[in-house]
Enzyme design. Structure first.
Site, PDB file in Angstrom:
ATOM      1  N   HIS A   1       0.238  25.205 -21.353  1.00  0.00           N
ATOM      2  CA  HIS A   1       0.124  25.129 -22.812  1.00  0.00           C
ATOM      3  C   HIS A   1      -0.436  23.761 -23.218  1.00  0.00           C
ATOM      4  O   HIS A   1      -0.140  22.747 -22.587  1.00  0.00           O
ATOM      5  CB  HIS A   1       1.503  25.338 -23.443  1.00  0.00           C
ATOM      6  CG  HIS A   1       1.498  25.385 -24.932  1.00  0.00           C
ATOM      7  ND1 HIS A   1       0.662  26.201 -25.669  1.00  0.00           N
ATOM      8  CD2 HIS A   1       2.236  24.692 -25.856  1.00  0.00           C
ATOM      9  CE1 HIS A   1       0.886  26.023 -26.963  1.00  0.00           C
ATOM     10  NE2 HIS A   1       1.834  25.109 -27.093  1.00  0.00           N
TER      11      HIS A   1
ATOM     12  N   CYS B   1      -4.721  28.100 -27.390  1.00  0.00           N
ATOM     13  CA  CYS B   1      -4.037  26.824 -27.589  1.00  0.00           C
ATOM     14  C   CYS B   1      -4.924  25.618 -27.304  1.00  0.00           C
ATOM     15  O   CYS B   1      -4.792  24.580 -27.946  1.00  0.00           O
ATOM     16  CB  CYS B   1      -2.759  26.750 -26.768  1.00  0.00           C
ATOM     17  SG  CYS B   1      -2.983  26.970 -24.994  1.00  0.00           S
TER      18      CYS B   1
END
Length: 378
Positions: free
Chosen positions: A210, A107
């Site tokens: 994230h 990510c």
């Protein structure tokens, strides 16, 4: 965060030196990352007006790191609707690059690539020595235009007509991208990992983080690019600068992104501090060099305070880059053999048990202070 079980990608630290060195390993030029410690207007305006005489430094995008929680995931439709509906198919604006994340731990790099590929008027390079690309290379507007480099230029061209899921697959399958990403991971040692056993999967009790990106688009809107979502999310609009499609020098879009980030932050407890926000900005050395040339062009002498100030800032930037290099080397170095040998020496000298007892005592005191603080804050 990720959607599959592949372990080919390591986690990397959210750090300006790491991210800047990562994109430079692809051949990207004229950009760097800087951390944002505050979301007030003064801090944001400093991105586009970083010093006297510089009024239009480029800000290509924001990358936000947050602790993922179940209500921030794509399964919570109420939370998604408060931020906007992910756009899919023909609803995705033309020219907006979005890739779904299908690779574990990718990510960070995927968010970085999302900003790079959506930078307006970026300069691309090709392997065939295209004359137009070469000409563009010399017209980077004193560093305001981002230079992608051959690796990312070829990747962007190759995936330009791919759907979002195939773009994600292409990122995960790219040996060049994966190798560059993993070069910033900490070396694992057989002492800590058993290759015969499956790696531990994160549970609800673990802190899982994230990365997502925020970028302006030529349609006058700002988009949140989260690889765990089905598509990009339109979070608001901003005032475009006439017919100029390059609005990276405008503070308007940054304020729209700021408001969206603040809404995300409001979903967390007031004591939660595990966030990080970075901006992909114009390489500070480019406008400092431009400022030096401008002062010299009007006859300012080297001993003039204005000239000395700019030279001092340029020197500080070079020192910052050198420090990043040192820190990245330390991140890559495997300290485990040293630590094991140190423990052996302490045990052999009879000091190990005393140090363990002292450490336990210290940990107990810290735990008591932490519990007392929690009780007082209720």
């Amino acid at each position: 965060m990720a959607s599959d079980g592949s372990n080919d990608w390591c986690t990397i630290e959210s750090d300006p030196g790491v991210f800047t060195s990562l994109i430079e390993s692809f051949g990207t030029k004229n950009v760097e990352f800087t951390e944002l410690w505050s979301l007030d207007d003064d801090s944001l305006s400093h991105l586009v007006r970083p010093m006297e005489g510089v009024e239009n430094a480029a800000v290509h995008g924001l990358i936000f790191l947050f602790k993922w929680q179940s209500q921030s995931g794509s399964d919570d439709k109420e939370e998604d609707s408060s931020r906007g509906t992910p756009l899919t198919g023909d609803d995705v604006p033309e020219g907006l690059f979005f890739a779904k994340q299908v690779t574990h731990n990718a990510c960070a790099t995927q968010a970085i690539m999302s900003v790079l590929f959506n930078a307006p008027n970026s300069i691309t390079e090709s392997d065939d020595g295209d004359e137009n690309a070469t000409k563009q290379q010399h017209d980077d507007e004193n560093g305001r235009r981002l230079v992608l480099g051959k690796t990312l230029s070829n990747f962007k061209s190759f995936t330009s007509h791919f759907p979002a899921d195939l773009r994600g697959e292409a990122i995960g399958s790219s040996e060049e991208v994966r190798t560059a990403h993993n070069s910033f991971g900490r070396a694992e040692d057989a002492f800590l990992s058993d290759p015969s056993k499956p790696k531990r999967v994160a549970t609800d009790d673990d802190d899982v983080f994230h990365f997502i990106a925020y970028v302006p688009h030529e349609d006058g809107c700002v988009y949140e690019l989260d690889g765990l979502q089905p598509g990009p999310i339109r979070i608001g609009s901003y005032k475009k600068d006439g017919e100029n499609n390059d609005n990276t020098t405008s503070m308007d879009w940054i304020q729209v992104a700021r408001d969206a980030i603040q809404k995300r932050l409001a979903n967390y407890a007031s004591t939660e501090i595990k966030f990080n926000l970075m901006a992909m900005v114009q390489d500070k050395r480019t406008y400092l060099t431009e400022r030096l040339n401008a002062l010299a062009a009007i006859g300012i002498e080297e001993s003039d305070p204005a000239m000395l100030t700019v030279r001092s800032e340029l020197h500080a930037e070079e020192e910052k880059r050198a420090q990043w290099t040192v820190e990245n080397e330390r991140r890559r170095f495997n300290y485990l053999p040293f630590c094991v040998e140190l423990l052996r020496c302490l045990a052999g000298s009879g000091k190990f048990e005393k140090l363990v007892d002292k450490a336990r005592e210290s940990a107990g005191e810290k735990r008591k202070r932490a519990n007392a603080w929690k009780e007082s804050s209720k």
